[in-house]
Design a protein around this motif. Structure first.
Motif, PDB file in Angstrom:
ATOM      1  N   VAL A   1       0.987  -1.199   0.063  1.00  0.00           N
ATOM      2  CA  VAL A   1      -0.209   0.110   0.065  1.00  0.00           C
ATOM      3  C   VAL A   1       0.871   1.250  -0.154  1.00  0.00           C
ATOM      4  O   VAL A   1       1.677   1.382   0.901  1.00  0.00           O
ATOM      5  CB  VAL A   1      -1.016   0.116   1.286  1.00  0.00           C
ATOM      6  CG1 VAL A   1      -1.707   1.141   1.320  1.00  0.00           C
ATOM      7  CG2 VAL A   1      -1.916  -1.300   1.427  1.00  0.00           C
ATOM      8  N   ARG A   2       0.700   2.034  -0.874  1.00  0.00           N
ATOM      9  CA  ARG A   2       1.492   3.303  -0.910  1.00  0.00           C
ATOM     10  C   ARG A   2       0.651   4.540  -0.642  1.00  0.00           C
ATOM     11  O   ARG A   2      -0.593   4.442  -1.238  1.00  0.00           O
ATOM     12  CB  ARG A   2       1.895   3.329  -2.412  1.00  0.00           C
ATOM     13  CG  ARG A   2       3.121   2.376  -2.707  1.00  0.00           C
ATOM     14  CD  ARG A   2       3.817   2.412  -3.948  1.00  0.00           C
ATOM     15  NE  ARG A   2       4.679   3.592  -3.907  1.00  0.00           N
ATOM     16  CZ  ARG A   2       5.479   4.065  -5.064  1.00  0.00           C
ATOM     17  NH1 ARG A   2       5.581   3.361  -6.114  1.00  0.00           N
ATOM     18  NH2 ARG A   2       6.549   4.996  -4.782  1.00  0.00           N
ATOM     19  N   VAL A   3       1.121   5.480   0.257  1.00  0.00           N
ATOM     20  CA  VAL A   3       0.308   6.543   0.303  1.00  0.00           C
ATOM     21  C   VAL A   3       1.167   7.945   0.174  1.00  0.00           C
ATOM     22  O   VAL A   3       2.451   7.968   0.284  1.00  0.00           O
ATOM     23  CB  VAL A   3      -0.009   6.774   2.005  1.00  0.00           C
ATOM     24  CG1 VAL A   3      -0.514   7.810   2.288  1.00  0.00           C
ATOM     25  CG2 VAL A   3      -0.461   5.548   2.548  1.00  0.00           C
ATOM     26  N   LEU A   4       0.646   8.594  -0.725  1.00  0.00           N
ATOM     27  CA  LEU A   4       1.377   9.663  -1.624  1.00  0.00           C
ATOM     28  C   LEU A   4       0.507  11.005  -1.354  1.00  0.00           C
ATOM     29  O   LEU A   4      -1.001  11.050  -1.437  1.00  0.00           O
ATOM     30  CB  LEU A   4       1.372   9.317  -3.211  1.00  0.00           C
ATOM     31  CG  LEU A   4       1.876   7.946  -3.355  1.00  0.00           C
ATOM     32  CD1 LEU A   4       1.484   7.852  -5.114  1.00  0.00           C
ATOM     33  CD2 LEU A   4       3.424   8.063  -2.977  1.00  0.00           C
ATOM     34  N   LYS A   5       1.284  12.148  -1.447  1.00  0.00           N
ATOM     35  CA  LYS A   5       0.629  13.320  -1.192  1.00  0.00           C
ATOM     36  C   LYS A   5       1.003  14.175  -2.403  1.00  0.00           C
ATOM     37  O   LYS A   5       1.974  14.285  -2.854  1.00  0.00           O
ATOM     38  CB  LYS A   5       1.166  14.158   0.024  1.00  0.00           C
ATOM     39  CG  LYS A   5       0.377  15.640   0.384  1.00  0.00           C
ATOM     40  CD  LYS A   5       0.963  16.100   1.366  1.00  0.00           C
ATOM     41  CE  LYS A   5       0.224  17.537   1.598  1.00  0.00           C
ATOM     42  NZ  LYS A   5       0.981  18.171   2.769  1.00  0.00           N
ATOM     43  N   VAL A   6      -0.128  14.611  -3.044  1.00  0.00           N
ATOM     44  CA  VAL A   6       0.060  15.581  -4.364  1.00  0.00           C
ATOM     45  C   VAL A   6       0.610  16.624  -3.900  1.00  0.00           C
ATOM     46  O   VAL A   6       0.083  17.479  -3.132  1.00  0.00           O
ATOM     47  CB  VAL A   6      -1.373  15.652  -5.276  1.00  0.00           C
ATOM     48  CG1 VAL A   6      -1.030  16.198  -6.472  1.00  0.00           C
ATOM     49  CG2 VAL A   6      -1.731  14.270  -5.422  1.00  0.00           C
ATOM     50  N   ILE A   7       1.899  17.176  -4.574  1.00  0.00           N
ATOM     51  CA  ILE A   7       2.434  18.439  -4.301  1.00  0.00           C
ATOM     52  C   ILE A   7       2.530  19.324  -5.378  1.00  0.00           C
ATOM     53  O   ILE A   7       2.656  20.643  -5.314  1.00  0.00           O
ATOM     54  CB  ILE A   7       4.029  18.352  -3.629  1.00  0.00           C
ATOM     55  CG1 ILE A   7       4.690  17.420  -4.634  1.00  0.00           C
ATOM     56  CG2 ILE A   7       3.698  17.641  -2.252  1.00  0.00           C
ATOM     57  CD1 ILE A   7       6.262  17.286  -4.109  1.00  0.00           C
ATOM     58  N   ALA A   8       2.256  18.835  -6.672  1.00  0.00           N
ATOM     59  CA  ALA A   8       2.291  19.535  -7.908  1.00  0.00           C
ATOM     60  C   ALA A   8       1.800  18.839  -9.135  1.00  0.00           C
ATOM     61  O   ALA A   8       1.520  17.594  -9.013  1.00  0.00           O
ATOM     62  CB  ALA A   8       3.646  20.080  -8.246  1.00  0.00           C
ATOM     63  N   PHE A   9       1.434  19.471 -10.317  1.00  0.00           N
ATOM     64  CA  PHE A   9       0.863  18.949 -11.492  1.00  0.00           C
ATOM     65  C   PHE A   9       2.001  19.482 -12.499  1.00  0.00           C
ATOM     66  O   PHE A   9       2.555  20.372 -12.479  1.00  0.00           O
ATOM     67  CB  PHE A   9      -0.412  19.538 -11.741  1.00  0.00           C
ATOM     68  CG  PHE A   9      -1.272  18.786 -10.694  1.00  0.00           C
ATOM     69  CD1 PHE A   9      -1.822  17.382 -10.992  1.00  0.00           C
ATOM     70  CD2 PHE A   9      -2.136  19.406  -9.777  1.00  0.00           C
ATOM     71  CE1 PHE A   9      -2.894  16.852 -10.268  1.00  0.00           C
ATOM     72  CE2 PHE A   9      -2.996  19.008  -9.037  1.00  0.00           C
ATOM     73  CZ  PHE A   9      -3.343  17.673  -9.049  1.00  0.00           C
ATOM     74  N   ASN A  10       2.159  18.343 -13.442  1.00  0.00           N
ATOM     75  CA  ASN A  10       2.839  18.887 -14.597  1.00  0.00           C
ATOM     76  C   ASN A  10       2.027  19.358 -15.655  1.00  0.00           C
ATOM     77  O   ASN A  10       0.864  18.678 -15.811  1.00  0.00           O
ATOM     78  CB  ASN A  10       3.586  17.376 -15.120  1.00  0.00           C
ATOM     79  CG  ASN A  10       4.891  17.988 -15.691  1.00  0.00           C
ATOM     80  OD1 ASN A  10       5.307  19.004 -15.871  1.00  0.00           O
ATOM     81  ND2 ASN A  10       5.785  16.845 -15.941  1.00  0.00           N
ATOM     82  N   GLU A  11       2.509  20.205 -16.526  1.00  0.00           N
ATOM     83  CA  GLU A  11       1.781  20.613 -17.554  1.00  0.00           C
ATOM     84  C   GLU A  11       1.388  19.558 -18.958  1.00  0.00           C
ATOM     85  O   GLU A  11       0.381  19.608 -19.411  1.00  0.00           O
ATOM     86  CB  GLU A  11       2.320  21.908 -18.263  1.00  0.00           C
ATOM     87  CG  GLU A  11       2.626  23.015 -17.578  1.00  0.00           C
ATOM     88  CD  GLU A  11       1.646  24.237 -17.531  1.00  0.00           C
ATOM     89  OE1 GLU A  11       1.292  24.187 -18.589  1.00  0.00           O
ATOM     90  OE2 GLU A  11       1.554  25.112 -16.634  1.00  0.00           O
ATOM     91  N   ARG A  12       2.463  18.827 -19.007  1.00  0.00           N
ATOM     92  CA  ARG A  12       2.311  17.695 -19.855  1.00  0.00           C
ATOM     93  C   ARG A  12       2.930  16.364 -19.316  1.00  0.00           C
ATOM     94  O   ARG A  12       3.416  16.416 -18.316  1.00  0.00           O
ATOM     95  CB  ARG A  12       3.414  18.045 -21.092  1.00  0.00           C
ATOM     96  CG  ARG A  12       2.879  19.432 -21.799  1.00  0.00           C
ATOM     97  CD  ARG A  12       3.558  19.509 -23.043  1.00  0.00           C
ATOM     98  NE  ARG A  12       5.161  19.574 -23.097  1.00  0.00           N
ATOM     99  CZ  ARG A  12       5.921  19.329 -23.983  1.00  0.00           C
ATOM    100  NH1 ARG A  12       5.450  19.933 -25.082  1.00  0.00           N
ATOM    101  NH2 ARG A  12       7.197  19.513 -23.997  1.00  0.00           N
ATOM    102  N   ARG A  13       2.381  15.277 -19.982  1.00  0.00           N
ATOM    103  CA  ARG A  13       2.749  13.948 -19.564  1.00  0.00           C
ATOM    104  C   ARG A  13       4.337  13.847 -19.814  1.00  0.00           C
ATOM    105  O   ARG A  13       4.796  14.195 -20.481  1.00  0.00           O
ATOM    106  CB  ARG A  13       2.117  12.709 -20.584  1.00  0.00           C
ATOM    107  CG  ARG A  13       0.755  12.684 -20.074  1.00  0.00           C
ATOM    108  CD  ARG A  13       0.030  11.677 -20.943  1.00  0.00           C
ATOM    109  NE  ARG A  13       0.703  10.465 -20.724  1.00  0.00           N
ATOM    110  CZ  ARG A  13       0.235   9.440 -21.306  1.00  0.00           C
ATOM    111  NH1 ARG A  13      -0.495   9.363 -22.066  1.00  0.00           N
ATOM    112  NH2 ARG A  13       0.841   8.227 -20.973  1.00  0.00           N
ATOM    113  N   GLY A  14       4.908  13.078 -18.751  1.00  0.00           N
ATOM    114  CA  GLY A  14       6.323  12.970 -18.897  1.00  0.00           C
ATOM    115  C   GLY A  14       6.769  11.635 -18.375  1.00  0.00           C
ATOM    116  O   GLY A  14       5.879  10.803 -18.176  1.00  0.00           O
TER     117      GLY A  14
END
Length: 76
Positions: A45-58
């Protein structure tokens, strides 16, 4: 966490993803910076906090800077 969007959608639809502690079953559910995702993947089980978004897929390396790993553990 997975390589393809279809695999990610299948994880969500099968109930293996929680957003802020609530099980999510809609792959189109919007998330925002600060949300905590709990993902049951294989036997972990992985627990992740979203800290940013990218403009494009990478690639995976560029994605790693977009979240903070809060925890990981084995499922019973």
């Amino acid at each position: 966490m997975v390589k393809a969007r279809t695999s990610a959608a299948e994880l969500v639809e099968s109930g293996h993803v929680r957003v802020n502690g609530t099980r999510e079953t809609s792959p189109g559910h919007a998330i925002k910076v600060g949300d905590v995702l709990t993902i049951a993947l294989d036997r972990t089980v992985r627990v992740l906090k979203v800290i940013a978004f990218n403009e494009r897929r990478g690639d995976a390396a560029s994605a790693r800077v977009l979240y903070e790993e809060l925890g990981e553990g084995k499922r019973n």
